[in-house]
Scaffold this motif. Structure first.
Motif, PDB file in Angstrom:
ATOM      1  N   SER A   1     -42.623  63.146  96.813  1.00 24.99           N
ATOM      2  CA  SER A   1     -43.368  63.880  97.836  1.00 24.99           C
ATOM      3  C   SER A   1     -44.881  63.823  97.611  1.00 24.99           C
ATOM      4  N   GLN A   2     -45.304  63.869  96.342  1.00 23.02           N
ATOM      5  CA  GLN A   2     -46.742  63.886  96.048  1.00 23.02           C
ATOM      6  C   GLN A   2     -47.142  62.834  95.021  1.00 23.02           C
ATOM      7  N   MET A   3     -46.301  61.847  94.825  1.00 21.88           N
ATOM      8  CA  MET A   3     -46.611  60.835  93.809  1.00 21.88           C
ATOM      9  C   MET A   3     -45.800  59.572  94.059  1.00 21.88           C
ATOM     10  N   VAL A   4     -46.388  58.440  93.677  1.00 19.62           N
ATOM     11  CA  VAL A   4     -45.643  57.191  93.642  1.00 19.62           C
ATOM     12  C   VAL A   4     -45.613  56.726  92.189  1.00 19.62           C
ATOM     13  N   LYS A   5     -44.440  56.376  91.731  1.00 20.99           N
ATOM     14  CA  LYS A   5     -44.229  55.975  90.341  1.00 20.99           C
ATOM     15  C   LYS A   5     -43.824  54.505  90.318  1.00 20.99           C
ATOM     16  N   ILE A   6     -44.569  53.705  89.576  1.00 26.50           N
ATOM     17  CA  ILE A   6     -44.317  52.258  89.493  1.00 26.50           C
ATOM     18  C   ILE A   6     -44.016  51.903  88.041  1.00 26.50           C
ATOM     19  N   SER A   7     -42.868  51.270  87.808  1.00 25.27           N
ATOM     20  CA  SER A   7     -42.472  50.885  86.454  1.00 25.27           C
ATOM     21  C   SER A   7     -42.227  49.384  86.394  1.00 25.27           C
ATOM     22  N   ILE A   8     -42.832  48.736  85.411  1.00 23.82           N
ATOM     23  CA  ILE A   8     -42.615  47.307  85.156  1.00 23.82           C
ATOM     24  C   ILE A   8     -42.035  47.180  83.749  1.00 23.82           C
ATOM     25  N   GLN A   9     -40.856  46.599  83.660  1.00 23.36           N
ATOM     26  CA  GLN A   9     -40.164  46.511  82.374  1.00 23.36           C
ATOM     27  C   GLN A   9     -39.749  45.073  82.102  1.00 23.36           C
ATOM     28  N   ASP A  10     -39.917  44.620  80.836  1.00 22.32           N
ATOM     29  CA  ASP A  10     -39.509  43.267  80.461  1.00 22.32           C
ATOM     30  C   ASP A  10     -38.646  43.325  79.207  1.00 22.32           C
ATOM     31  N   ASN A  11     -37.982  42.206  78.922  1.00 19.53           N
ATOM     32  CA  ASN A  11     -37.128  42.115  77.735  1.00 19.53           C
ATOM     33  C   ASN A  11     -37.775  41.235  76.668  1.00 19.53           C
ATOM     34  N   GLY A  12     -39.112  41.271  76.597  1.00 12.72           N
ATOM     35  CA  GLY A  12     -39.841  40.389  75.688  1.00 12.72           C
ATOM     36  C   GLY A  12     -39.903  40.891  74.261  1.00 12.72           C
ATOM     37  N   ILE A  13     -40.887  40.354  73.526  1.00 13.82           N
ATOM     38  CA  ILE A  13     -40.968  40.613  72.085  1.00 13.82           C
ATOM     39  C   ILE A  13     -41.474  42.021  71.777  1.00 13.82           C
ATOM     40  N   GLY A  14     -42.144  42.649  72.734  1.00 10.71           N
ATOM     41  CA  GLY A  14     -42.631  43.999  72.530  1.00 10.71           C
ATOM     42  C   GLY A  14     -43.780  44.076  71.536  1.00 10.71           C
ATOM     43  N   PHE A  15     -44.237  45.309  71.265  1.00  6.26           N
ATOM     44  CA  PHE A  15     -45.308  45.530  70.290  1.00  6.26           C
ATOM     45  C   PHE A  15     -45.290  46.996  69.900  1.00  6.26           C
ATOM     46  N   GLN A  16     -46.124  47.353  68.938  1.00  6.63           N
ATOM     47  CA  GLN A  16     -46.215  48.740  68.497  1.00  6.63           C
ATOM     48  C   GLN A  16     -47.137  49.492  69.450  1.00  6.63           C
ATOM     49  N   SER A  17     -46.554  50.212  70.389  1.00  8.57           N
ATOM     50  CA  SER A  17     -47.343  50.860  71.433  1.00  8.57           C
ATOM     51  C   SER A  17     -48.305  51.895  70.861  1.00  8.57           C
ATOM     52  N   GLU A  18     -47.913  52.555  69.748  1.00  9.63           N
ATOM     53  CA  GLU A  18     -48.824  53.551  69.158  1.00  9.63           C
ATOM     54  C   GLU A  18     -50.109  52.898  68.675  1.00  9.63           C
TER      55      GLU A  18
END
Length: 386
Positions: free
Chosen positions: A316-333
């Motif tokens: 109602s008051q927001m649009v949420k967009i998510s992009i997800q992959d199955n790659g090697i990743g990384f340390q997000s912190e």
């Protein structure tokens, strides 16, 4: 404090006057450049036509000269059948054709050199026009801000709602520039390449008459390369400003982008939408499109993924967009800690764009387990577009 504001206002007014004067000077430069461009284009068209005509004339003279030499040899060998006047006439004709051929070959060389020079000058003038328009656009943006009341600007900056409107205005200015570039590419290089294809076809037909098979094959190959380049320019135009974004909206445009991404990269993609799509201002939809584009580009360049998904959830008051992959990743912190000081994985650019939209960027990643990037973009009543 009031005295300082008066001084600041005086400085701003002087700056505005200088920029106003500069703006009109840039406008005059731009108009003069356009006039020169039109003149050069007209001259180039005439030179191209005359070049083609001269090449055809040279080809005809070469053929006539070869025939005249054969005729001269023939009459010179048979003194019984042909008289001295016949030999003299054949000699004079061959000599005249040789002179004409030399003259037209010189003319052909001159026209080709003139053509190349005009094409370079046309390109330089195009670049000058583009630079002048860019500077003029930047000056207009600055003047819009400086022309406002200083106290009013302070109040605007104190309001979160109006800060978002400023961000949208900045993005709109960027997108207007992208549309202008896309239009210029369409009217300029794309048309030029189409003209090159036409010229190669003319050259191909002329070479067929002379049976230069190897050169003909080269020209055919060149024509294919030019057509590929023309297709690539049209793809660049779409990336600069997807026309479907204004006409069809965000969801159909992103769906096409995801399909094109899969065809280009051979990375399997999935697109899902939850809720009912709401049309938003052009600048806001363009900002979201750029965010998705940057996230997909990062997945392609850095993740070594074989699968990427895009999910859009309209609330109602927001649009949420998510992009997800199955790659090697990384340390997000670790990346989050360094995000303010580096451009790691292009996160700084995405973060700045999200902040302009008053949104939030969440990153969830783990080594060997892929990455999920989520944008939360608020939609106020003012942003809804019926």
């Amino acid at each position: 404090m009031d005295h300082r504001i008066v001084d600041i206002n005086r400085v701003i007014k002087n700056a505005i006057q200088v920029m106003e004067d500069s703006k009109y000077q840039i406008y005059e430069i731009c108009e003069n450049a356009r006039t020169e461009y039109e003149s050069l284009e007209l001259e180039l068209t005439q030179v191209l036509q005359e070049t083609v005509s001269t090449i055809e004339k040279v080809d005809k003279l070469e053929l006539d000269y070869r025939r005249a030499r054969i005729r001269l040899t023939e009459v010179s060998r048979d003194f019984v059948k042909y008289k001295e006047d016949d030999i003299k006439s054949a000699y004079e004709k061959a000599t005249q054709l040789q002179l004409d051929l030399m003259v037209y070959r010189e003319k052909e060389s001159y026209l080709k050199a003139r053509r190349d020079d005009l094409q370079k000058r046309v390109k330089n003038v195009e670049n000058s026009i583009e630079r002048a328009e860019t500077i003029g656009s930047q000056i207009n943006v600055v003047l819009d801000y400086l022309s406002g009341d200083l106290n009013q600007v302070t109040r605007i900056l104190e309001s979160a709602k109006n800060r978002q409107l400023i961000g949208l205005k900045i993005i709109l200015a960027q997108e207007e520039e992208r549309k202008r570039i896309a239009r210029e590419i369409h009217d300029g290089p794309a048309q030029s390449m189409a003209n090159i294809v036409l010229r190669t076809e003319i050259a191909e037909r002329m070479l067929i008459k002379q049976e230069f098979q190897m050169v003909q094959d080269e020209l055919i190959d060149l024509k294919g390369q030019v057509r590929s380049g023309l297709e690539e320019i049209r793809k660049i135009m779409f990336n600069l400003r997807p026309m479907a974004l204004d006409d069809l909206g965000l969801v159909p445009t992103l769906r096409k982008y995801v399909q094109d991404f899969e065809e280009k990269t051979r990375i399997r993609t999935v697109f899902e939408m939850v809720g009912k799509e709401m049309r938003m201002p052009s600048a806001m939809e363009a900002g979201i499109y750029r965010l998705v584009q940057e996230a997909f580009t990062n997945a392609m360049k850095h993740s070594s993924a074989s699968y990427v998904s895009l999910e859009i959830i309209y609330q109602s008051q927001m649009v949420k967009i998510s992009i997800q992959d199955n790659g090697i990743g990384f340390q997000s912190e670790l990346v989050e800690a360094r995000a303010d000081h580096s451009s790691h994985f292009g996160l700084v650019g995405m973060r700045e764009r999200v902040e302009l939209l008053e949104g939030r960027l969440d990153i969830l990643s783990e080594l060997g387990k892929g990455t999920k990037v989520t944008f939360h973009i608020p939609i106020t009543a003012e942003h809804r577009k019926e």
